[in-house]
Write a protein that holds these residues in place. Structure first.
Motif, PDB file in Angstrom:
ATOM      1  N   SER A  37      -6.219   6.715   0.716  1.00 57.21           N
ATOM      2  CA  SER A  37      -5.632   5.694  -0.159  1.00 57.21           C
ATOM      3  C   SER A  37      -6.629   4.630  -0.600  1.00 57.21           C
ATOM      4  O   SER A  37      -6.255   3.676  -1.294  1.00 57.21           O
ATOM      5  CB  SER A  37      -4.451   5.017   0.544  1.00 57.21           C
ATOM      6  OG  SER A  37      -4.873   4.350   1.726  1.00 57.21           O
ATOM      7  N   LEU A  41      -6.010   1.606  -3.450  1.00 55.20           N
ATOM      8  CA  LEU A  41      -6.019   0.180  -3.107  1.00 55.20           C
ATOM      9  C   LEU A  41      -7.110  -0.561  -3.864  1.00 55.20           C
ATOM     10  O   LEU A  41      -6.929  -1.718  -4.256  1.00 55.20           O
ATOM     11  CB  LEU A  41      -6.184   0.012  -1.605  1.00 55.20           C
ATOM     12  CG  LEU A  41      -4.951   0.427  -0.789  1.00 55.20           C
ATOM     13  CD1 LEU A  41      -5.275   0.487   0.695  1.00 55.20           C
ATOM     14  CD2 LEU A  41      -3.789  -0.525  -1.031  1.00 55.20           C
ATOM     15  N   TYR A  45      -6.066  -3.771  -6.219  1.00 58.07           N
ATOM     16  CA  TYR A  45      -6.542  -5.127  -5.912  1.00 58.07           C
ATOM     17  C   TYR A  45      -7.657  -5.616  -6.828  1.00 58.07           C
ATOM     18  O   TYR A  45      -7.891  -6.834  -6.916  1.00 58.07           O
ATOM     19  CB  TYR A  45      -6.965  -5.205  -4.444  1.00 58.07           C
ATOM     20  CG  TYR A  45      -5.777  -5.416  -3.537  1.00 58.07           C
ATOM     21  CD1 TYR A  45      -5.298  -6.693  -3.270  1.00 58.07           C
ATOM     22  CD2 TYR A  45      -5.088  -4.329  -3.004  1.00 58.07           C
ATOM     23  CE1 TYR A  45      -4.176  -6.888  -2.483  1.00 58.07           C
ATOM     24  CE2 TYR A  45      -3.960  -4.517  -2.212  1.00 58.07           C
ATOM     25  CZ  TYR A  45      -3.518  -5.798  -1.960  1.00 58.07           C
ATOM     26  OH  TYR A  45      -2.401  -5.996  -1.187  1.00 58.07           O
ATOM     27  N   PHE A  64       2.493  -6.459  -3.016  1.00 54.48           N
ATOM     28  CA  PHE A  64       2.206  -5.118  -2.524  1.00 54.48           C
ATOM     29  C   PHE A  64       2.814  -4.943  -1.141  1.00 54.48           C
ATOM     30  O   PHE A  64       2.643  -5.799  -0.258  1.00 54.48           O
ATOM     31  CB  PHE A  64       0.702  -4.863  -2.443  1.00 54.48           C
ATOM     32  CG  PHE A  64       0.371  -3.530  -1.809  1.00 54.48           C
ATOM     33  CD1 PHE A  64       0.574  -2.351  -2.514  1.00 54.48           C
ATOM     34  CD2 PHE A  64      -0.110  -3.454  -0.511  1.00 54.48           C
ATOM     35  CE1 PHE A  64       0.302  -1.122  -1.928  1.00 54.48           C
ATOM     36  CE2 PHE A  64      -0.392  -2.236   0.079  1.00 54.48           C
ATOM     37  CZ  PHE A  64      -0.184  -1.058  -0.633  1.00 54.48           C
ATOM     38  N   LEU A  66       2.885  -2.243   1.987  1.00 57.81           N
ATOM     39  CA  LEU A  66       2.345  -1.026   2.595  1.00 57.81           C
ATOM     40  C   LEU A  66       3.461  -0.391   3.419  1.00 57.81           C
ATOM     41  O   LEU A  66       3.662  -0.718   4.580  1.00 57.81           O
ATOM     42  CB  LEU A  66       1.142  -1.352   3.473  1.00 57.81           C
ATOM     43  CG  LEU A  66       0.443  -0.149   4.114  1.00 57.81           C
ATOM     44  CD1 LEU A  66      -0.168   0.768   3.062  1.00 57.81           C
ATOM     45  CD2 LEU A  66      -0.625  -0.613   5.102  1.00 57.81           C
ATOM     46  N   LEU A  75      -5.629  -1.351   4.045  1.00 53.27           N
ATOM     47  CA  LEU A  75      -5.199  -2.606   3.430  1.00 53.27           C
ATOM     48  C   LEU A  75      -6.109  -3.751   3.858  1.00 53.27           C
ATOM     49  O   LEU A  75      -6.532  -4.568   3.024  1.00 53.27           O
ATOM     50  CB  LEU A  75      -3.753  -2.909   3.816  1.00 53.27           C
ATOM     51  CG  LEU A  75      -3.192  -4.244   3.308  1.00 53.27           C
ATOM     52  CD1 LEU A  75      -3.277  -4.346   1.798  1.00 53.27           C
ATOM     53  CD2 LEU A  75      -1.754  -4.439   3.794  1.00 53.27           C
ATOM     54  N   ALA A  78      -9.399  -3.542   2.070  1.00 49.81           N
ATOM     55  CA  ALA A  78      -9.266  -3.941   0.668  1.00 49.81           C
ATOM     56  C   ALA A  78      -9.139  -5.453   0.535  1.00 49.81           C
ATOM     57  O   ALA A  78      -9.751  -6.069  -0.355  1.00 49.81           O
ATOM     58  CB  ALA A  78      -8.060  -3.250   0.044  1.00 49.81           C
TER      59      ALA A  78
END
Length: 281
Positions: A37, A41, A45, A64, A66, A75, A78
């Motif tokens: 992913s 991401l 972002y 967002f 998750l 995450l 990111a």
């Protein structure tokens, strides 16, 4: 932000390095789905979402969620890359007292819009956020990332039914379709295939991305979702579990296991080489 594909690729490889760094330092975590992913991401972002790292709770920011919360390493990496907190804090993943725990916590971690728990619940949270925006007249958009194994949970389809019925066109769900979950391939466990047809049956606008690491394809998909009115959108994104680290790619064993020191060195060498190649372009 308006970024070139090369700029996005550089951010993505650094996010992958952050994932591996965090999981290795924590000696536990979920690298496989986090790596699959990473490009998504990156796009969210750095290109798609309206946000401000200097004001993480800004009222008109996009949200967002998750939903596959065990992919927190992606995450966190990111958010660190985007400037919400220092990248060196990724080394505290899952440590006692750290604000970077195994699942995201909105009370503790800057930039986290929803705490994650049991699989299947995040999309319901995202639907609630989208409905709240609709009722209050706010113009923010809501994005949620689900795993392909996660959508075997029944609550996912209750939320999908509600969102389709309410025509929440400010909501985008992304399914990370890497065809592997903790116990094997989807068909070995409890296959939700055909995924696009199921969301279409609940009155969603469905867009299929055949390569979730291709930023042109992601850009086209999110533009299509933004342009579509009268229904929520689902982007079914084909990916490779463990993407970017050769020995983790398409390997079920890396769903939830940390690399040892030797494996960490190999992974970081591969990712450093990938980053160097991008910097030379």
């Amino acid at each position: 932000m308006d970024m070139t594909n090369l700029e996005l690729q550089k951010h993505a490889v650094r996010i992958r390095k952050g994932i591996i760094t965090g999981v290795h330092a924590g000696k536990s975590g979920h690298p496989g789905g986090s790596l699959s992913s990473a490009d998504l991401l990156t796009y969210l972002y750095f290109e798609e979402m309206k946000l401000d790292p200097g004001d993480p709770k800004k009222a008109d920011r996009d949200r967002f969620v998750l939903s596959k919360g065990h992919n927190a390493p992606a995450l966190y990496a990111a958010l660190a890359e985007r400037g919400y907190f220092p990248p060196e804090d990724l080394k505290t993943l899952r440590h006692v007292g750290s604000y970077l725990q195994g699942h995201p916590c909105m009370q503790e971690t800057p930039g986290v819009d929803a705490s994650s728990g049991s699989l299947g619940q995040g999309i319901s949270v995202a639907v609630g956020m989208a409905l709240s925006a609709r009722l209050s007249g706010a113009d923010y958009r809501v994005y949620t990332l689900l795993g392909d194994g996660e959508i075997e949970e029944g609550q996912v389809w209750e939320a999908a039914m509600f969102a389709g019925n309410r025509r929440l066109d400010n909501l985008v769900a992304i399914v990370d379709y890497n065809n592997l979950q903790i116990d094997g391939t989807l068909d070995q466990v409890n296959s939700p295939v055909p995924i696009p047809a199921k969301f279409e049956a609940f009155r969603w606008n469905v867009i299929e991305v055949m390569d979730g690491s291709d930023f042109d394809q992601l850009r086209e998909a999110f533009a299509g979702a933004r342009a579509h009115k009268g229904a929520p959108s689902c982007i079914v994104m084909h990916t490779v579990k463990g993407k970017g680290v050769s020995y983790m790619e398409n390997a079920c064993e890396w769903h939830g296991k940390a690399p040892n020191d030797e494996q960490f060195a190999v992974a970081m060498e591969e990712l450093n080489q990938a980053e160097e190649a991008l910097c030379q372009r």
